[in-house]
Design a protein around this motif. Structure first.
Motif, mmCIF file in Angstrom:
data_model
loop_
_atom_site.group_PDB
_atom_site.id
_atom_site.type_symbol
_atom_site.label_atom_id
_atom_site.label_comp_id
_atom_site.label_asym_id
_atom_site.label_seq_id
_atom_site.Cartn_x
_atom_site.Cartn_y
_atom_site.Cartn_z
ATOM 1 N N TRP A 1 -10.062 -3.916 54.790
ATOM 2 C CA TRP A 1 -9.651 -3.188 53.592
ATOM 3 C C TRP A 1 -10.835 -2.531 52.882
ATOM 4 O O TRP A 1 -10.676 -1.966 51.800
ATOM 5 C CB TRP A 1 -8.929 -4.121 52.638
ATOM 6 C CG TRP A 1 -7.634 -4.660 53.177
ATOM 7 C CD1 TRP A 1 -6.855 -4.130 54.158
ATOM 8 C CD2 TRP A 1 -6.984 -5.851 52.748
ATOM 9 N NE1 TRP A 1 -5.754 -4.925 54.377
ATOM 10 C CE2 TRP A 1 -5.806 -5.990 53.516
ATOM 11 C CE3 TRP A 1 -7.272 -6.821 51.804
ATOM 12 C CZ2 TRP A 1 -4.929 -7.051 53.357
ATOM 13 C CZ3 TRP A 1 -6.392 -7.878 51.645
ATOM 14 C CH2 TRP A 1 -5.234 -7.976 52.413
ATOM 15 N N LYS A 2 -12.033 -2.678 53.470
ATOM 16 C CA LYS A 2 -13.256 -2.059 52.940
ATOM 17 C C LYS A 2 -13.674 -2.602 51.564
ATOM 18 O O LYS A 2 -14.268 -1.894 50.752
ATOM 19 C CB LYS A 2 -13.117 -0.543 52.889
ATOM 20 C CG LYS A 2 -12.659 0.062 54.201
ATOM 21 C CD LYS A 2 -13.559 1.135 54.669
ATOM 22 C CE LYS A 2 -13.058 1.840 55.912
ATOM 23 N NZ LYS A 2 -13.109 1.120 57.121
ATOM 24 N N PHE A 3 -13.351 -3.872 51.326
ATOM 25 C CA PHE A 3 -13.802 -4.523 50.094
ATOM 26 C C PHE A 3 -15.213 -5.067 50.234
ATOM 27 O O PHE A 3 -15.867 -5.350 49.231
ATOM 28 C CB PHE A 3 -12.866 -5.665 49.688
ATOM 29 C CG PHE A 3 -11.554 -5.207 49.122
ATOM 30 C CD1 PHE A 3 -11.503 -4.321 48.070
ATOM 31 C CD2 PHE A 3 -10.359 -5.671 49.630
ATOM 32 C CE1 PHE A 3 -10.291 -3.900 47.535
ATOM 33 C CE2 PHE A 3 -9.139 -5.256 49.119
ATOM 34 C CZ PHE A 3 -9.114 -4.371 48.074
ATOM 35 N N GLN B 1 -22.563 -5.291 56.504
ATOM 36 C CA GLN B 1 -23.615 -6.299 56.407
ATOM 37 C C GLN B 1 -23.069 -7.603 55.804
ATOM 38 O O GLN B 1 -23.354 -8.692 56.301
ATOM 39 C CB GLN B 1 -24.783 -5.791 55.571
ATOM 40 C CG GLN B 1 -25.926 -6.782 55.502
ATOM 41 C CD GLN B 1 -27.093 -6.290 54.679
ATOM 42 O OE1 GLN B 1 -27.020 -5.242 54.049
ATOM 43 N NE2 GLN B 1 -28.179 -7.030 54.687
ATOM 44 N N GLN B 2 -22.266 -7.499 54.755
ATOM 45 C CA GLN B 2 -21.656 -8.683 54.162
ATOM 46 C C GLN B 2 -20.730 -9.364 55.165
ATOM 47 O O GLN B 2 -20.709 -10.594 55.256
ATOM 48 C CB GLN B 2 -20.872 -8.305 52.909
ATOM 49 C CG GLN B 2 -21.739 -7.882 51.758
ATOM 50 C CD GLN B 2 -20.919 -7.317 50.619
ATOM 51 O OE1 GLN B 2 -20.049 -6.473 50.822
ATOM 52 N NE2 GLN B 2 -21.199 -7.777 49.398
ATOM 53 N N GLN C 1 -20.908 -9.273 58.490
ATOM 54 C CA GLN C 1 -21.703 -9.920 59.532
ATOM 55 C C GLN C 1 -22.335 -11.215 59.034
ATOM 56 O O GLN C 1 -22.327 -12.227 59.739
ATOM 57 C CB GLN C 1 -22.790 -8.966 60.030
ATOM 58 C CG GLN C 1 -22.251 -7.808 60.831
ATOM 59 C CD GLN C 1 -23.306 -6.752 61.127
ATOM 60 O OE1 GLN C 1 -24.433 -6.812 60.632
ATOM 61 N NE2 GLN C 1 -22.933 -5.779 61.932
ATOM 62 N N GLN C 2 -22.854 -11.200 57.822
ATOM 63 C CA GLN C 2 -23.458 -12.409 57.257
ATOM 64 C C GLN C 2 -22.416 -13.512 57.086
ATOM 65 O O GLN C 2 -22.677 -14.671 57.398
ATOM 66 C CB GLN C 2 -24.123 -12.103 55.923
ATOM 67 C CG GLN C 2 -25.378 -11.292 56.050
ATOM 68 C CD GLN C 2 -25.959 -10.900 54.701
ATOM 69 O OE1 GLN C 2 -25.254 -10.853 53.688
ATOM 70 N NE2 GLN C 2 -27.251 -10.600 54.687
ATOM 71 N N ALA C 3 -21.249 -13.141 56.602
ATOM 72 C CA ALA C 3 -20.185 -14.132 56.396
ATOM 73 C C ALA C 3 -19.736 -14.726 57.726
ATOM 74 O O ALA C 3 -19.570 -15.952 57.840
ATOM 75 C CB ALA C 3 -19.005 -13.490 55.674
ATOM 76 N N VAL C 4 -19.544 -13.889 58.736
ATOM 77 C CA VAL C 4 -19.113 -14.380 60.049
ATOM 78 C C VAL C 4 -20.161 -15.337 60.630
ATOM 79 O O VAL C 4 -19.820 -16.406 61.139
ATOM 80 C CB VAL C 4 -18.827 -13.207 61.012
ATOM 81 C CG1 VAL C 4 -18.662 -13.692 62.443
ATOM 82 C CG2 VAL C 4 -17.575 -12.459 60.565
ATOM 83 N N LEU C 5 -21.435 -14.966 60.523
ATOM 84 C CA LEU C 5 -22.488 -15.841 61.038
ATOM 85 C C LEU C 5 -22.499 -17.189 60.320
ATOM 86 O O LEU C 5 -22.646 -18.235 60.949
ATOM 87 C CB LEU C 5 -23.852 -15.162 60.909
ATOM 88 C CG LEU C 5 -24.111 -14.012 61.865
ATOM 89 C CD1 LEU C 5 -25.439 -13.329 61.530
ATOM 90 C CD2 LEU C 5 -24.104 -14.474 63.313
ATOM 91 N N LEU C 6 -22.336 -17.169 58.997
ATOM 92 C CA LEU C 6 -22.318 -18.417 58.236
ATOM 93 C C LEU C 6 -21.127 -19.296 58.605
ATOM 94 O O LEU C 6 -21.263 -20.514 58.768
ATOM 95 C CB LEU C 6 -22.289 -18.118 56.736
ATOM 96 C CG LEU C 6 -23.602 -17.713 56.114
ATOM 97 C CD1 LEU C 6 -23.389 -17.227 54.692
ATOM 98 C CD2 LEU C 6 -24.576 -18.868 56.129
ATOM 99 N N ILE C 7 -19.965 -18.692 58.736
ATOM 100 C CA ILE C 7 -18.763 -19.459 59.075
ATOM 101 C C ILE C 7 -18.892 -20.054 60.477
ATOM 102 O O ILE C 7 -18.561 -21.228 60.698
ATOM 103 C CB ILE C 7 -17.500 -18.584 58.948
ATOM 104 C CG1 ILE C 7 -17.272 -18.229 57.475
ATOM 105 C CG2 ILE C 7 -16.284 -19.296 59.534
ATOM 106 C CD1 ILE C 7 -16.216 -17.172 57.240
ATOM 107 N N LYS C 8 -19.400 -19.278 61.427
ATOM 108 C CA LYS C 8 -19.592 -19.798 62.788
ATOM 109 C C LYS C 8 -20.614 -20.930 62.804
ATOM 110 O O LYS C 8 -20.438 -21.925 63.496
ATOM 111 C CB LYS C 8 -20.017 -18.680 63.731
ATOM 112 C CG LYS C 8 -18.884 -17.745 64.071
ATOM 113 C CD LYS C 8 -19.327 -16.679 65.055
ATOM 114 C CE LYS C 8 -18.158 -15.782 65.431
ATOM 115 N NZ LYS C 8 -18.543 -14.787 66.441
#
Length: 59
Positions: free
Chosen positions: A29-31, A35-36, A38-45
């Motif tokens: 939804w482009k919120f 970069q945000q 990618q950072q969130a996905v890396l942290l969750i993984k």
């Protein structure tokens, strides 16, 4: 935290999966920026791997 909604259950892996779904939607939804996202996905993984390692869960 930026969007003001927190949901916690007693299922840590379920919470992480829910977070991943929410992050995907926010990005679609482009919120959030790529970069945000990618950072969130890396942290969750990372959290998921650490939880599985600490509880000896293998998938």
């Amino acid at each position: 935290m930026k969007f003001g909604t927190f949901i916690y259950t007693t299922d840590r892996l379920g919470d992480l999966e829910l977070m991943m779904m929410e992050i995907n939607e926010l990005y679609e939804w482009k919120f959030i920026s790529s970069q945000q996202f990618q950072q969130a996905v890396l942290l969750i993984k990372k959290e998921s791997r650490e939880y599985k390692k600490g509880t000896k869960i293998n998938e």
